[in-house]
Scaffold this active site. Structure first.
Site, PDB file in Angstrom:
ATOM      1  N   ASP A 118       2.697   4.766   0.535  1.00  0.00           N
ATOM      2  CA  ASP A 118       1.750   4.887   1.641  1.00  0.00           C
ATOM      3  C   ASP A 118       2.464   4.991   2.989  1.00  0.00           C
ATOM      4  OD1 ASP A 118      -0.128   4.485  -0.314  1.00  0.00           O
ATOM      5  OD2 ASP A 118      -1.105   2.776   0.658  1.00  0.00           O
ATOM      6  N   HIS A 172       5.407   1.440  -0.133  1.00  0.00           N
ATOM      7  CA  HIS A 172       5.303   2.070   1.181  1.00  0.00           C
ATOM      8  C   HIS A 172       6.572   2.865   1.471  1.00  0.00           C
ATOM      9  CE1 HIS A 172       2.280  -1.085   1.191  1.00  0.00           C
ATOM     10  NE2 HIS A 172       1.628  -0.354   2.085  1.00  0.00           N
TER      11      HIS A 172
HETATM   12 ZN    ZN Z   1      -1.355   1.931   4.831  1.00  0.00          ZN
END
Ligand code: ZN
Length: 229
Positions: free
Chosen positions: A38, A181
């Site tokens: 992400d 992430h």
């Molecule tokens: Zn996010």
């Protein structure tokens, strides 16, 4: 290749066997996992992540912010060219639960347009809502498929490669979607542990789209998935 018990597992439903095999090149009984990133693009890490997935013969899914794409167009082009999935994480990371359907739709459409402007890609774009937050009444009204996760590595919190690897290995099961992430070097370092160990256990690293389809999900707009099972 279809294993001897593949047919019997499908209870003689012959229609499922060839489509699963021919369309995706995967045996649905194979162990598959989708690892997702992400908050990018963050180009210095994008390429390191892509190289590691290439080393272990797999593909990743990148849930990108529309507002971050300008200036990093070539990164997105390379993601698509190398078979990774380019997906949407909204335009600038608001909480959808505080927004009207129209406002959420604008966040998603603006991001899709940015991806198309950068790459020319105008196919299906799956969405990970920021914070995993989206109300059922909202998503049912939108022409997007929503993807959360079944394993949260807490990589943004720990910034600890060993911990990220341990959590992933402890919980990994066939059909899982793993949340990571793109922004942290420690996450990239963790992949040096996660990918070889899961591969040793027989996992294939597939995109979310491939995972859902290979496992026989009838993917529709307005739905929210946590895994492929
Ligand atoms: Zn996010």
């Amino acid at each position: 290749y279809l294993s001897a018990d593949f047919g019997s597992l499908k209870q003689g439903d012959e229609k499922n066997v060839p489509s699963t095999y021919i369309d995706y090149g995967y045996n649905a009984e194979e162990k598959m996992i989708a690892i997702t990133f992400d908050d990018g693009p963050y180009t210095p890490n994008s390429y390191k992540i892509m190289e590691l997935f290439e080393k272990y013969d797999g593909h990743a899914t990148f849930f990108l912010l529309g507002s971050r794409i300008e200036g990093d167009e070539q990164t997105l082009i390379d993601m698509l060219d190398r078979g990774h999935q380019v997906a949407s994480h909204s335009y600038d990371h608001p909480n959808f639960n505080d927004m009207t359907v129209e406002e959420v739709k604008k966040q998603l459409d603006d991001t899709s347009k940015e991806i198309e402007r950068a790459t020319g890609y105008n196919g299906i774009i799956q969405v990970r809502p920021p914070y995993g937050a989206i109300m059922e009444t909202t998503r049912r009204k939108l022409d997007y498929t929503f993807i959360n996760w079944s394993i949260d590595t807490e990589d943004w919190l720990s910034r600890n490669p060993q911990s990220i690897c341990d959590i992933t290995l402890q919980y990994a099961e066939d059909g899982d979607i793993v949340l990571m992430h793109e922004l942290y070097e420690t996450t990239v370092e963790a992949l040096n542990c996660v990918l070889p160990k899961l591969k040793e256990q027989g996992y294939k690293f597939v995109t979310v789209k491939e995972l859902l389809e290979a496992k026989g999900n009838d993917v529709k707009f307005g739905q929210l998935y946590f895994d492929a099972n």
